[in-house]
Scaffold this motif. Sequence first.
Motif, mmCIF file in Angstrom:
data_model
loop_
_atom_site.group_PDB
_atom_site.id
_atom_site.type_symbol
_atom_site.label_atom_id
_atom_site.label_comp_id
_atom_site.label_asym_id
_atom_site.label_seq_id
_atom_site.Cartn_x
_atom_site.Cartn_y
_atom_site.Cartn_z
ATOM 1 N N UNK A 545 0.679 -1.330 -0.125
ATOM 2 C CA UNK A 545 -0.014 0.447 0.074
ATOM 3 C C UNK A 545 0.835 0.892 -0.002
ATOM 4 N N UNK A 546 1.610 1.147 1.062
ATOM 5 C CA UNK A 546 2.592 2.694 1.134
ATOM 6 C C UNK A 546 3.955 2.509 -0.629
ATOM 7 N N UNK A 547 3.630 1.247 -0.933
ATOM 8 C CA UNK A 547 4.420 2.005 -2.862
ATOM 9 C C UNK A 547 3.458 2.381 -3.728
ATOM 10 N N UNK A 549 1.218 4.573 -2.945
ATOM 11 C CA UNK A 549 0.977 5.727 -2.591
ATOM 12 C C UNK A 549 1.749 6.583 -2.904
ATOM 13 N N UNK A 550 3.050 6.174 -2.383
ATOM 14 C CA UNK A 550 4.555 6.383 -3.479
ATOM 15 C C UNK A 550 4.554 6.171 -4.640
ATOM 16 N N UNK A 551 4.060 5.255 -5.576
ATOM 17 C CA UNK A 551 4.524 6.014 -6.826
ATOM 18 C C UNK A 551 3.088 6.192 -7.675
ATOM 19 N N UNK A 552 2.021 6.147 -6.976
ATOM 20 C CA UNK A 552 1.812 7.295 -7.616
ATOM 21 C C UNK A 552 1.296 9.427 -7.711
ATOM 22 N N UNK A 553 2.438 9.204 -6.669
ATOM 23 C CA UNK A 553 2.946 11.106 -6.907
ATOM 24 C C UNK A 553 4.594 11.147 -7.843
#
Length: 666
Positions: A545-547, A549-553
């Motif tokens: 989930x964290x990856x 979120x970061x990947x979307x940014x």
Amino acid sequence: MVRAATAGTGDGPWAARARTALVASAPLLLGVVLAALVCYPFVGGRLLLLDFISGPHQPLLPATAFGLDGGLTGGVPLAIGFGLLDRLLGQTGSVVPAAIFFPLATTGAARLLRTAVLPARLGAGLFYAVNPFVFDRLYVGQLGVLLGYALLPFAVAALIDAAQEPHRMGRAAFWAGATVMMSEHFAWILVPVTAAILLTRSHRMRASVRLGAAALGAAAISSYLLVAPVLAGVSPAGPLTQLAAYRTRGDPRFGLLVNVAGLYGFFRPGPTEPKNLFSGWIAVLAALMLIVAVGYVAVLRDSAHRRDGLAILAAGITGYFLALGDQGPTGGLFRLAYEHVPGFVVMREPDKFAVLVALAYAYGFGWGIAWLTTRSRQKVAQVAVAALAIVLPFAYTPNLLGGLGGQVKVSEFPNSWSIASRLAGQDTVLFLPWHEYFPTPFTGQRTIANPAAFYFAGTVLTSQNPGLGYGIAAEDPEHVFLDKMLGPPVDLQRMHVALAGLGVRFVALAKVADWQDFAQVGEVPGIRLVYSSSSLDLFSVTPTAQETRDDRRIRSLDLVDYRVLPGPPGVVALPVPYSQGWTLDGHPAVRLPDGQAGIPAPAGGGVVHYGPSSGVLASEIGSLAAALAIAGVAFFERRRRARGRADPDPWPLGEHSYASPQVGSS
């Protein structure tokens, strides 16, 4: 009467010009034939060697061109050249660097003996291109070193001319810069050459000014080597463990001194070397050395060539002791230089200095053949000497032909690699086994560097560890983290989260070497098999989930720029290893536990930039501009010389030939 009649028909002058052109181009033709004899097994596939790999997704501009990967830009010119060859010629382009080495080497060595008879020039060129040093470096794929080796005689001839004649400095700077461009090691290899030339000139002050100007020009061409490490805040790693790991090897029977004199000593064992084929190699070496000694005696007794011969001989002797490294009578001095002289750590493998020994041998061998030819009154004896010039180099290195005696052939990647590449697309791939070098079935079990980074279309994570027994250069933090994670044994508990955090979407496991040690990766929850074959398995990695979120940014703009989209303020992971220079609005990146660069991002986002890249690119453009400017200077120098005399200085690849040598003429 006969000459007059022939001239009257118009055939005489034409025939004379044809003979002159043939004699002048003979060393080049010899090199072309030699290239065909050595490289014909390389046709029809992709040439993969220990330190020379290529693939269908070889980038035109490598990351090192922007100061990434440690800020060491020595291989940038060749990487760009090799990439262009692959784009233009496909897999055939991988053979071109090896093939063009031989014509360059034979022509360059012959140029140093430009006033000698043809057999002497051919003998020098052949010995320079056919010897154990060339054999070893070709086998391991150090093609940059070989191309620099091939250009070295051109640089030496140009430096000699610049030291004693006006209007030669531009050409000397150009050839020296071009040689260093092939391999940065020649920046140090040219030092004893330049010093020897200077010390053997009669007008040393004048020579020092000219050679100094040539050195400054060569430094301007090589400025990309100097600027990038400074801007990136790094320097070549130089621990003494590396000096021990890359130490010159001795012969089991004859020891170190004889081995280096025989142009052997490469630190890494591997191929069946020429001396392994017959026990009498030392006798052939003695015969070659006898002719070399005769050549130097003749040269040093001749006033027209004494200074040049003495300079090349002195450089060869110096190169011999430097090639011993931290061993032998001068080992302490080499170690002292390695520890304290800035930049000398690039010579961690001292056997590269043996190029000066090979150059000195070729020069002496050529003049030895010239002396024997002029002392032979009968045609049969002259033919015998010419045959000797051809036979001895081949007798000393008999298995260079035919792809190093059949030890090297072209390769075809398995079809499974192509399927895995299509499935992975542009996503990041972790490639296993986690070794920088390994043997493969498609290279006949020859060990090569991992070619995956040039085969898959997206980012590929491969090991930077050369293996046990070798000094390891500084790895980036991301690879240090992966070394601990992948072991072996593989850390099964943290594997999925770690790989997902690094942005890895696929794991490719090639079934080569000790691949079973890494097969457990398929048992990790969150990692599943999507393709399997007898030669390669491909696994997908479910992002956390964290990856996600970061990947979307994060959006990649180019190699040195990433856009961070608006979102919650905090540290966002960039898909790059941590290094100094990554900033967003003046705020530097931080090192994350997994070795990646993390950037403190505000809610509004912004653009992350790798700051040193602008200066690095500027230095590379400056080097290119300097090379073009110095080439222009050399061109105008040549025109100025041409206006001052009837026989202008010839272009190196189309030089004139002279019927008889100055040395030993009666």
